[in-house]
Scaffold this motif. Sequence first.
Motif, PDB file in Angstrom:
ATOM      1  N   GLY A   1       4.313 -13.612  21.023  1.00  0.00           N
ATOM      2  CA  GLY A   1       3.376 -14.076  22.086  1.00  0.00           C
ATOM      3  C   GLY A   1       2.075 -13.865  21.698  1.00  0.00           C
ATOM      4  O   GLY A   1       1.273 -14.831  21.976  1.00  0.00           O
ATOM      5  N   SER A   2       1.419 -12.981  21.225  1.00  0.00           N
ATOM      6  CA  SER A   2       0.017 -12.937  20.546  1.00  0.00           C
ATOM      7  C   SER A   2      -0.077 -11.650  19.854  1.00  0.00           C
ATOM      8  O   SER A   2       1.069 -11.130  19.542  1.00  0.00           O
ATOM      9  N   LEU A   3      -1.012 -11.666  19.232  1.00  0.00           N
ATOM     10  CA  LEU A   3      -1.264 -10.648  18.128  1.00  0.00           C
ATOM     11  C   LEU A   3      -1.561  -9.224  18.694  1.00  0.00           C
ATOM     12  O   LEU A   3      -0.996  -8.176  18.022  1.00  0.00           O
ATOM     13  N   GLU A   4      -1.782  -9.030  20.042  1.00  0.00           N
ATOM     14  CA  GLU A   4      -1.846  -7.878  20.833  1.00  0.00           C
ATOM     15  C   GLU A   4      -0.269  -7.393  21.062  1.00  0.00           C
ATOM     16  O   GLU A   4       0.105  -6.174  21.044  1.00  0.00           O
ATOM     17  N   GLY A   5       0.339  -8.513  21.350  1.00  0.00           N
ATOM     18  CA  GLY A   5       1.918  -8.345  21.689  1.00  0.00           C
ATOM     19  C   GLY A   5       2.653  -7.706  20.130  1.00  0.00           C
ATOM     20  O   GLY A   5       3.430  -6.856  20.122  1.00  0.00           O
ATOM     21  N   THR A   6       1.951  -8.363  18.866  1.00  0.00           N
ATOM     22  CA  THR A   6       2.445  -7.889  17.580  1.00  0.00           C
ATOM     23  C   THR A   6       2.206  -6.382  17.608  1.00  0.00           C
ATOM     24  O   THR A   6       3.013  -5.640  17.203  1.00  0.00           O
TER      25      THR A   6
ATOM     26  N   ALA B   1       0.789  -1.345   0.061  1.00  0.00           N
ATOM     27  CA  ALA B   1       0.095   0.055   0.090  1.00  0.00           C
ATOM     28  C   ALA B   1       0.742   1.222   0.088  1.00  0.00           C
ATOM     29  O   ALA B   1       0.724   2.224   0.826  1.00  0.00           O
ATOM     30  N   PRO B   2       1.552   1.405  -1.161  1.00  0.00           N
ATOM     31  CA  PRO B   2       2.632   2.624  -0.836  1.00  0.00           C
ATOM     32  C   PRO B   2       1.789   3.890  -1.157  1.00  0.00           C
ATOM     33  O   PRO B   2       0.842   3.842  -1.953  1.00  0.00           O
ATOM     34  N   GLY B   3       2.163   4.855  -0.330  1.00  0.00           N
ATOM     35  CA  GLY B   3       1.518   6.291  -0.642  1.00  0.00           C
ATOM     36  C   GLY B   3       0.010   6.222  -0.060  1.00  0.00           C
ATOM     37  O   GLY B   3      -0.658   7.040  -0.603  1.00  0.00           O
ATOM     38  N   GLU B   4      -0.315   5.472   0.669  1.00  0.00           N
ATOM     39  CA  GLU B   4      -1.646   5.271   0.978  1.00  0.00           C
ATOM     40  C   GLU B   4      -2.068   5.749   2.508  1.00  0.00           C
ATOM     41  O   GLU B   4      -1.001   5.369   3.161  1.00  0.00           O
ATOM     42  N   PHE B   5      -3.211   6.120   3.004  1.00  0.00           N
ATOM     43  CA  PHE B   5      -3.490   6.121   4.344  1.00  0.00           C
ATOM     44  C   PHE B   5      -3.913   4.882   4.955  1.00  0.00           C
ATOM     45  O   PHE B   5      -4.805   3.999   3.999  1.00  0.00           O
ATOM     46  N   SER B   6      -3.514   4.442   5.901  1.00  0.00           N
ATOM     47  CA  SER B   6      -3.752   3.091   6.282  1.00  0.00           C
ATOM     48  C   SER B   6      -3.764   3.154   7.905  1.00  0.00           C
ATOM     49  O   SER B   6      -3.470   4.153   8.345  1.00  0.00           O
ATOM     50  N   LEU B   7      -4.349   1.921   8.650  1.00  0.00           N
ATOM     51  CA  LEU B   7      -3.983   2.119   9.949  1.00  0.00           C
ATOM     52  C   LEU B   7      -2.654   1.470  10.450  1.00  0.00           C
ATOM     53  O   LEU B   7      -1.854   1.094   9.782  1.00  0.00           O
ATOM     54  N   LEU B   8      -2.410   1.549  11.616  1.00  0.00           N
ATOM     55  CA  LEU B   8      -1.141   1.431  12.142  1.00  0.00           C
ATOM     56  C   LEU B   8      -0.925   0.073  12.478  1.00  0.00           C
ATOM     57  O   LEU B   8      -1.867  -0.609  13.022  1.00  0.00           O
ATOM     58  N   GLY B   9      -0.137  -0.662  12.319  1.00  0.00           N
ATOM     59  CA  GLY B   9       0.260  -1.977  12.741  1.00  0.00           C
ATOM     60  C   GLY B   9       1.350  -2.570  11.988  1.00  0.00           C
ATOM     61  O   GLY B   9       1.997  -2.012  11.086  1.00  0.00           O
ATOM     62  N   GLY B  10       1.432  -3.932  11.729  1.00  0.00           N
ATOM     63  CA  GLY B  10       2.370  -4.626  11.021  1.00  0.00           C
ATOM     64  C   GLY B  10       2.152  -6.613  11.387  1.00  0.00           C
ATOM     65  O   GLY B  10       1.498  -6.782  11.895  1.00  0.00           O
ATOM     66  N   GLY B  11       3.422  -7.171  10.653  1.00  0.00           N
ATOM     67  CA  GLY B  11       3.226  -8.434  10.550  1.00  0.00           C
ATOM     68  C   GLY B  11       3.680  -9.137  12.112  1.00  0.00           C
ATOM     69  O   GLY B  11       4.713  -8.327  12.622  1.00  0.00           O
ATOM     70  N   ALA B  12       3.474 -10.379  12.243  1.00  0.00           N
ATOM     71  CA  ALA B  12       3.797 -10.880  13.450  1.00  0.00           C
ATOM     72  C   ALA B  12       5.116 -11.443  13.364  1.00  0.00           C
ATOM     73  O   ALA B  12       5.651 -11.704  12.226  1.00  0.00           O
ATOM     74  N   GLU B  13       5.947 -11.283  14.525  1.00  0.00           N
ATOM     75  CA  GLU B  13       7.259 -11.869  14.415  1.00  0.00           C
ATOM     76  C   GLU B  13       7.346 -12.974  15.676  1.00  0.00           C
ATOM     77  O   GLU B  13       6.663 -12.832  16.590  1.00  0.00           O
TER      78      GLU B  13
END
Length: 557
Positions: free
Chosen positions: A230-235, A214-226
Amino acid sequence: MPPPTDAVAALTRTYLERYPAERDRLQPLLTAPDPGGGRSLDPHVTSSAVVINRDLQVLHIRPGPDGSTPCAGGRGEDAGAGLLAAALREAERAGIPPGALCLVPQLLDGAVDIDVQDVAPNPGTGEGVHRHYDVRFAFYLADTAASGAAPRAQDADGFQWRPFDEVDSPSLRAKLRAAGLDGKPEPVNASVLIHDGFGRYLLHLRDDFDHIWAPGEFSLLGGGAEAGDGSLEGTLRRELAEEVPGLRLGQVEPLTVEWTTGANDLAVPIQIFAAQWRGDPREADLREGVLLHWFGLEDLHRLRLRASTGQLIRDHHAAVLRRVQQDAGQRAAVVLDGRGRAAQESAAGRSGAARPDTGVGDSWTTLSSSVEFAGARLAVRRDSVRRPDGSVGTYEYTQSRDGVRVVALDDRGRIALVEEYVYACGRRLLLCPGGGCEADEEPRDAALRELAEEAGVRAAEVELLTRMWRMPAGARTLEHLYLARGLSVGAHHREASEADMTLRWVALEEAVQMCGDGRITEAGTLAAVLLAAQRTTARSAPAATGAGMTRRGRQGT
């Protein structure tokens, strides 16, 4: 593929954290070859896609020359774009359409297996003996109803779905058995819908780089799990700490799972959280992307924004409104029942027909209201309202106690004006005596008090000229304007902030001129002087007319 790159070495190191016993045979992938050491054992690296369905079966393609039925893959010419991307291209060649695969939560973008084979020389191509490394990535078939993709390979000739126990490669077979897989796609990304509770949403303008999603777009903050989150909230919290360390969220609530198509045409299920925050984005210390800013629903059509994100915001806002309306209806029902009203009235309250008094009229509804700042003299409020056309907006305004201004008119036709330095304006102003009402003080009493304190004047008669809004677009405060007569002058009792105040007596006619030539510029004083002049002129007009008629009558006799 060329000799090992940093990306291949990094992927191999991550793989060895899970399978450390394979370090010796994978050592060539960790270090670049000796430039003077010849090419006989140069590593050739390819990648394959291990496609797993809901029944824990692995897709195999038609038999090779040796009778084996490998997973989709084996080419190296695409690997320059990344091994994971190359594996996905091989899956497409095998009949799996773009958007039909997603990452396996237990493995993410790490390899599930790395197969090693020594390859004999090929005189026809001049290629000497070398070692072939096939890096294998596992993918689940995505939720086809959500991703909109339907894998074609399931019905294609020459393809087989085999259970884990029948996978050709012994090393891959063992690793799939031990991985604890269930075949069900789960979110491997986390984003957060941040709102301020008043109809505004925090959006992130991403960098305009072709290699990112999504280059140059407005989006929500966040990202991929690593691994290690521990959990998606941790991500989510790790991503926020990396991208916007100045933005600290309190409680976050799971909102929904949204499917999108990410980099390399992977289907990406994203766990969307919701959280309320009322901070200043400029103080969030944005470290990735271009901009972080609050936007209302009325702004969304002007933004480069994915349709799904815009719909998510609208759905969330509509849900908030429904909850507010339901809560308002329930509160109304409780009040009605408590007063012993008829049952049908209580039912109307529960249905939302009875609304709390918003103070803004029947066609406007206050959905929420909060105090953003409270000082000694005023408060700043922020309200979310529904307008008559159904649209929703946010209004910010100040609220303070009502004020008063008094035109003190003596029997010589003069009025009392005080001159003082007004800090907020940065200059001295001419004003009618006045100020703010005290707690539980009637405006008329406040007018008499302010007149005595600032000008030392007592009045026998006080009448209301009008009530006016001080600044209707930004302040919910009334100004009460009075005309005072029957004056007696004594000592004033000014506050410390009024120590430089001086008293001037000015003819009412001159004061009217001062309103027009810029010497009087304060709104309440302007209105009070002009209304007082109008009021006194209207009162004297009948008397003057009567006197004229008498004179004419006498002249005619």
